[in-house]
Scaffold this active site. Structure first.
Site, PDB file in Angstrom:
ATOM      1  CD  GLU A   1      32.822  38.377  16.611  1.00 21.62           C
ATOM      2  OE1 GLU A   1      33.718  39.144  16.233  1.00 21.62           O
ATOM      3  OE2 GLU A   1      32.512  37.350  15.990  1.00 21.62           O
TER       4      GLU A   1
ATOM      5  CG  ASP B   1      32.769  42.604  14.985  1.00 20.93           C
ATOM      6  OD1 ASP B   1      32.041  43.461  14.448  1.00 20.93           O
ATOM      7  OD2 ASP B   1      33.419  41.776  14.336  1.00 20.93           O
TER       8      ASP B   1
ATOM      9  CG  HIS C   1      36.746  39.974   9.191  1.00 22.76           C
ATOM     10  ND1 HIS C   1      35.672  40.395   8.448  1.00 22.76           N
ATOM     11  CD2 HIS C   1      36.300  39.881  10.469  1.00 22.76           C
ATOM     12  CE1 HIS C   1      34.622  40.568   9.235  1.00 22.76           C
ATOM     13  NE2 HIS C   1      34.972  40.247  10.459  1.00 22.76           N
TER      14      HIS C   1
ATOM     15  NE  ARG D   1      38.313  35.520  12.109  1.00 20.98           N
ATOM     16  CZ  ARG D   1      38.301  36.839  12.394  1.00 20.98           C
ATOM     17  NH1 ARG D   1      37.866  37.250  13.582  1.00 20.98           N
ATOM     18  NH2 ARG D   1      38.737  37.707  11.513  1.00 20.98           N
TER      19      ARG D   1
END
Length: 261
Positions: free
Chosen positions: A147, A173, A46, A71
């Site tokens: 998540e 999430d 993200h 990530r």
């Protein structure tokens, strides 16, 4: 003292506050790296960071004391292997919902016989030494993101997959999947109970538990609950908050000065 081995640090009872890099800049990465965080994550999912910038940021951060992990954008072998070959000390993988998802993550992140990671640690050899491959399965940190409601239901099976070191909770999430507004600082009882359940079950399985947070107070709460590490916002959110706060103060102080206060 700086952490030299994340796995050993956590298994020996240590905790950490994680800095989170979402801005594609070696300068902001250096600011985060020099701020005093115990570890740092470069976010290719993200965040606004592509692989080449992640590599550059990794090079900057690895000159500083805190270990650096990535990530990845998805549970896809190519990017997992490239990030590890670049020298990252570990990976966080999003949306791991089943034991099969976890096994695919291990397959891409561990060398044979545990997995099927292709050999080519181009930069990892430079950073970690020519014998890197021999110890990589033991040293590389592999975390599955929990998540979703499905991942929560399958947590015990995910934790039981050989090669998974632990989990990382994405509150936004997770809340969304449970039917609530996405937020890094949840207040819904069901979401908070799910987070507590995750850390309890992860600890019971002798695995590492990490979580993202929306405030310093939440970092303290999560570490007190038993999480091994907690991430404080992101560099972008910290910057936005600081700019807004400073501008509001400037406008308020300016108004007071004009009024003669």
């Amino acid at each position: 003292m700086p952490i030299t081995d994340l796995k050993s640090h956590f298994t020996q009872g240590g905790t950490a506050i994680n800095g989170w890099c979402a801005v594609p800049s070696p300068v902001t990465a250096e600011i985060i790296g020099r701020a005093g965080f115990d570890m740092v994550t470069v976010d290719l999912q993200h965040g606004l960071i592509d692989y080449q910038m992640a590599l550059t940021m990794c090079q900057v951060l690895q000159g500083l004391p805190a270990p650096v992990i990535a990530r990845v954008p998805w549970n896809e072998p190519g990017i997992l292997m490239k990030c590890l070959d670049a020298g990252f000390a570990g990976v966080i993988c999003p949306m791991v919902n089943t034991a099969d998802d976890a096994r695919r993550l291990v397959q891409a992140s561990r060398y044979a016989p545990m997995g099927g990671r292709s050999f080519g640690p181009t930069r990892a050899n430079l950073v970690h030494g020519a014998s890197y491959a021999k110890g990589a399965n033991a040293s590389v940190l592999v975390l599955a993101m929990i998540e979703t409601r499905e991942a929560l239901q399958n947590l015990d099976e995910i934790l039981a997959v050989e090669g998974i070191d632990g989990v990382y909770v994405g509150p936004s999430d997770l809340g969304l999947s449970l039917g609530y507004e996405p937020t890094l600082e949840p207040t819904a009882v069901e979401v908070l109970s799910a987070i507590t359940d995750i850390v309890t079950r992860t600890r019971a399985a002798n695995r590492i538990a990490g979580v993202h947070t929306g405030s310093p107070a939440m970092v303290a709460r999560m570490l007190a609950q038993g999480f091994h590490f907690a991430s404080l916002l992101t560099d972008m959110r910290i910057f936005v908050n600081a700019v807004g706060s400073q501008l509001a103060a400037a406008r308020d102080d300016g108004f007071k000065a004009v009024q003669g206060y």
